[in-house]
Design a protein around this motif. Structure first.
Motif, short mmCIF file in Angstrom:
data_model
loop_
_atom_site.label_atom_id
_atom_site.label_comp_id
_atom_site.label_asym_id
_atom_site.label_seq_id
_atom_site.Cartn_x
_atom_site.Cartn_y
_atom_site.Cartn_z
N ALA A 187 0.82 -1.21 0.00
CA ALA A 187 0.00 0.00 0.00
C ALA A 187 0.85 1.26 0.00
O ALA A 187 0.39 2.34 -0.36
CB ALA A 187 -0.93 0.00 1.21
N ALA A 188 2.12 1.12 0.41
CA ALA A 188 3.01 2.29 0.47
C ALA A 188 3.58 2.65 -0.89
O ALA A 188 4.22 3.68 -1.06
CB ALA A 188 4.15 2.02 1.45
N THR A 189 3.36 1.79 -1.89
CA THR A 189 3.89 2.05 -3.22
C THR A 189 3.18 3.23 -3.86
O THR A 189 1.95 3.29 -3.87
CB THR A 189 3.72 0.80 -4.12
N PHE A 190 3.95 4.17 -4.40
CA PHE A 190 3.34 5.32 -5.08
C PHE A 190 3.31 5.06 -6.58
O PHE A 190 4.33 4.81 -7.20
CB PHE A 190 4.13 6.60 -4.81
N THR A 191 2.13 5.07 -7.15
CA THR A 191 1.99 4.86 -8.58
C THR A 191 0.65 5.39 -9.05
O THR A 191 -0.31 5.43 -8.28
CB THR A 191 2.10 3.36 -8.94
N ARG A 192 0.59 5.81 -10.29
CA ARG A 192 -0.67 6.29 -10.89
C ARG A 192 -1.35 5.20 -11.70
O ARG A 192 -2.30 5.46 -12.43
CB ARG A 192 -0.37 7.49 -11.80
N THR A 193 -0.86 3.98 -11.58
CA THR A 193 -1.37 2.91 -12.44
C THR A 193 -2.86 2.64 -12.23
O THR A 193 -3.57 2.31 -13.17
CB THR A 193 -0.56 1.61 -12.23
N VAL A 194 -3.37 2.81 -10.99
CA VAL A 194 -4.80 2.59 -10.75
C VAL A 194 -5.62 3.59 -11.57
O VAL A 194 -6.58 3.22 -12.26
CB VAL A 194 -5.14 2.73 -9.26
N ASP A 195 -5.25 4.86 -11.51
CA ASP A 195 -5.99 5.89 -12.24
C ASP A 195 -5.96 5.64 -13.74
O ASP A 195 -6.96 5.82 -14.44
CB ASP A 195 -5.40 7.27 -11.94
N VAL A 196 -4.80 5.21 -14.23
CA VAL A 196 -4.66 4.94 -15.66
C VAL A 196 -5.57 3.79 -16.09
O VAL A 196 -6.25 3.87 -17.13
CB VAL A 196 -3.19 4.60 -16.00
N HIS A 197 -5.63 2.73 -15.29
CA HIS A 197 -6.45 1.58 -15.65
C HIS A 197 -7.94 1.88 -15.51
O HIS A 197 -8.75 1.40 -16.31
CB HIS A 197 -6.07 0.37 -14.79
N VAL A 198 -8.33 2.67 -14.50
CA VAL A 198 -9.73 3.04 -14.37
C VAL A 198 -10.15 3.90 -15.56
O VAL A 198 -11.24 3.73 -16.13
CB VAL A 198 -9.98 3.80 -13.05
N ALA A 199 -9.29 4.82 -15.96
CA ALA A 199 -9.59 5.67 -17.12
C ALA A 199 -9.77 4.82 -18.37
O ALA A 199 -10.65 5.09 -19.21
CB ALA A 199 -8.46 6.68 -17.33
N SER A 200 -8.96 3.77 -18.51
CA SER A 200 -9.08 2.88 -19.66
C SER A 200 -10.40 2.12 -19.64
O SER A 200 -11.06 1.97 -20.68
CB SER A 200 -7.90 1.90 -19.68
N LEU A 201 -10.81 1.63 -18.46
CA LEU A 201 -12.10 0.94 -18.36
C LEU A 201 -13.25 1.87 -18.70
O LEU A 201 -14.21 1.48 -19.38
CB LEU A 201 -12.28 0.37 -16.95
N ARG A 202 -13.17 3.10 -18.25
CA ARG A 202 -14.21 4.08 -18.58
C ARG A 202 -14.28 4.30 -20.09
O ARG A 202 -15.36 4.37 -20.68
CB ARG A 202 -13.93 5.40 -17.87
N GLN A 203 -13.12 4.42 -20.70
CA GLN A 203 -13.06 4.68 -22.14
C GLN A 203 -13.69 3.53 -22.92
O GLN A 203 -14.37 3.75 -23.93
CB GLN A 203 -11.60 4.87 -22.57
N LYS A 204 -13.50 2.32 -22.45
CA LYS A 204 -13.97 1.14 -23.19
C LYS A 204 -15.40 0.73 -22.84
O LYS A 204 -16.08 0.13 -23.68
CB LYS A 204 -13.02 -0.04 -22.93
N LEU A 205 -15.85 1.05 -21.61
CA LEU A 205 -17.13 0.50 -21.16
C LEU A 205 -18.20 1.53 -20.83
O LEU A 205 -19.38 1.18 -20.75
CB LEU A 205 -16.90 -0.40 -19.93
N GLU A 206 -17.81 2.77 -20.61
CA GLU A 206 -18.80 3.81 -20.31
C GLU A 206 -19.33 4.43 -21.60
O GLU A 206 -18.60 4.57 -22.59
CB GLU A 206 -18.16 4.92 -19.45
N GLU A 207 -20.59 4.84 -21.58
CA GLU A 207 -21.16 5.51 -22.75
C GLU A 207 -20.52 6.88 -22.93
O GLU A 207 -20.23 7.31 -24.04
CB GLU A 207 -22.68 5.65 -22.59
N ASP A 208 -20.29 7.57 -21.81
CA ASP A 208 -19.61 8.86 -21.83
C ASP A 208 -18.50 8.82 -20.78
O ASP A 208 -18.76 9.03 -19.59
CB ASP A 208 -20.58 10.00 -21.52
N PRO A 209 -17.26 8.53 -21.18
CA PRO A 209 -16.15 8.40 -20.21
C PRO A 209 -15.94 9.65 -19.36
O PRO A 209 -15.44 9.56 -18.24
CB PRO A 209 -14.94 8.14 -21.12
N ARG A 210 -16.33 10.83 -19.88
CA ARG A 210 -16.12 12.07 -19.13
C ARG A 210 -17.17 12.24 -18.03
O ARG A 210 -16.96 12.99 -17.08
CB ARG A 210 -16.16 13.26 -20.08
N GLN A 211 -18.29 11.55 -18.17
CA GLN A 211 -19.33 11.56 -17.14
C GLN A 211 -19.71 10.11 -16.81
O GLN A 211 -20.78 9.64 -17.20
CB GLN A 211 -20.56 12.35 -17.61
N PRO A 212 -18.82 9.41 -16.14
CA PRO A 212 -19.02 7.97 -15.90
C PRO A 212 -20.26 7.69 -15.06
O PRO A 212 -20.56 8.40 -14.10
CB PRO A 212 -17.74 7.55 -15.17
#
Length: 227
Positions: A187-212
């Motif tokens: 948990a102490a690891t600093f990384t933006r990988t979670v945000d990047v992967h969530v953004a990718s899921l929104r892009q692929k699965l949400e109708e409007d990624p900007r308003q998930p």
């Protein structure tokens, strides 16, 4: 079903032990040298790592140290040669959780595996095999995601993250929770990988990624999936 990474260069032992572990109900992936083992241990999620010390390309002690240095907290069971007490001590000091001396009895190895898995954080059970939300259908067992009748291509990590969200619907999950449970990082690891992967899921699965509608941000904490 618990997953195990077996890092062992002896072909016969790797095949025999891998088959036995599968018969015991484990999912098993194998690596034949230290470099391959390190890559898999730090890039894929496992419940346990069985790591031989005497490995080509990169020895097991260095691999163990590298795994812990990468923030991965997956339990590590070292395989050591008889009489090499310094290796056992060194392994435990750099982050190994237990060791078994070669040649070993399989029942002893299985008992140690079970003990380590009992002490490790448990993953949530899968309450169902198929999930549907919006115009998306997720087949967990078939590892297939379909949107509007068309298969959506997800990376292995994206699918693992999606599955974790589905299994924890309505629960606010911190970035630290996701790093620990999906990536196996500290948990102490600093990384933006979670945000990047969530953004990718929104892009692929949400109708409007900007308003998930499904993958929601919880300000100051992390994310929540809500169908």
């Amino acid at each position: 079903m618990d997953s195990i990474l077996l890092v062992e260069d002896e072909h016969a032992l790797r095949m025999t032990l891998g088959d036995r572990l599968r018969k015991e109900g484990y999912l098993v992936d194998c690596a034949a040298d230290g470099e391959e083992g390190f890559a898999k241990a730090t890039q894929l999620p496992f419940d346990l790592i069985i790591l031989d010390i005497m490995l080509p390309r990169r020895d097991g002690l260095d691999v163990c140290s590298g795994i812990r240095g990468s923030g991965v907290i997956t339990p590590i069971l070292m395989l050591t040669a008889r009489g090499r007490t310094p290796d056992k001590v060194a392994g435990l000091k750099i982050g190994a959780d237990d060791y078994v001396t070669k040649p070993f009895k399989v029942p002893e190895l299985l008992a140690r595996i079970e003990a380590l898995l009992r002490r490790a954080p448990t993953r949530p059970s899968v309450p169902q095999a198929v999930y549907e939300f919006g115009r998306v259908r997720v087949d967990v067992r078939g590892t297939e995601v379909v949107r509007d009748g068309k298969v959506v291509s997800l990376s292995a990590r994206e699918f693992q993250l999606l599955r974790f969200f589905l299994e924890n619907q309505g629960t606010t999950l911190s970035r630290e929770d996701l790093l620990t449970r999906v990536w196996g990082y500290s948990a102490a690891t600093f990384t933006r990988t979670v945000d990047v992967h969530v953004a990718s899921l929104r892009q692929k699965l949400e109708e409007d990624p900007r308003q998930p509608r499904f993958f929601l941000t919880v300000q100051g904490i992390g994310y929540k999936f809500k169908a």
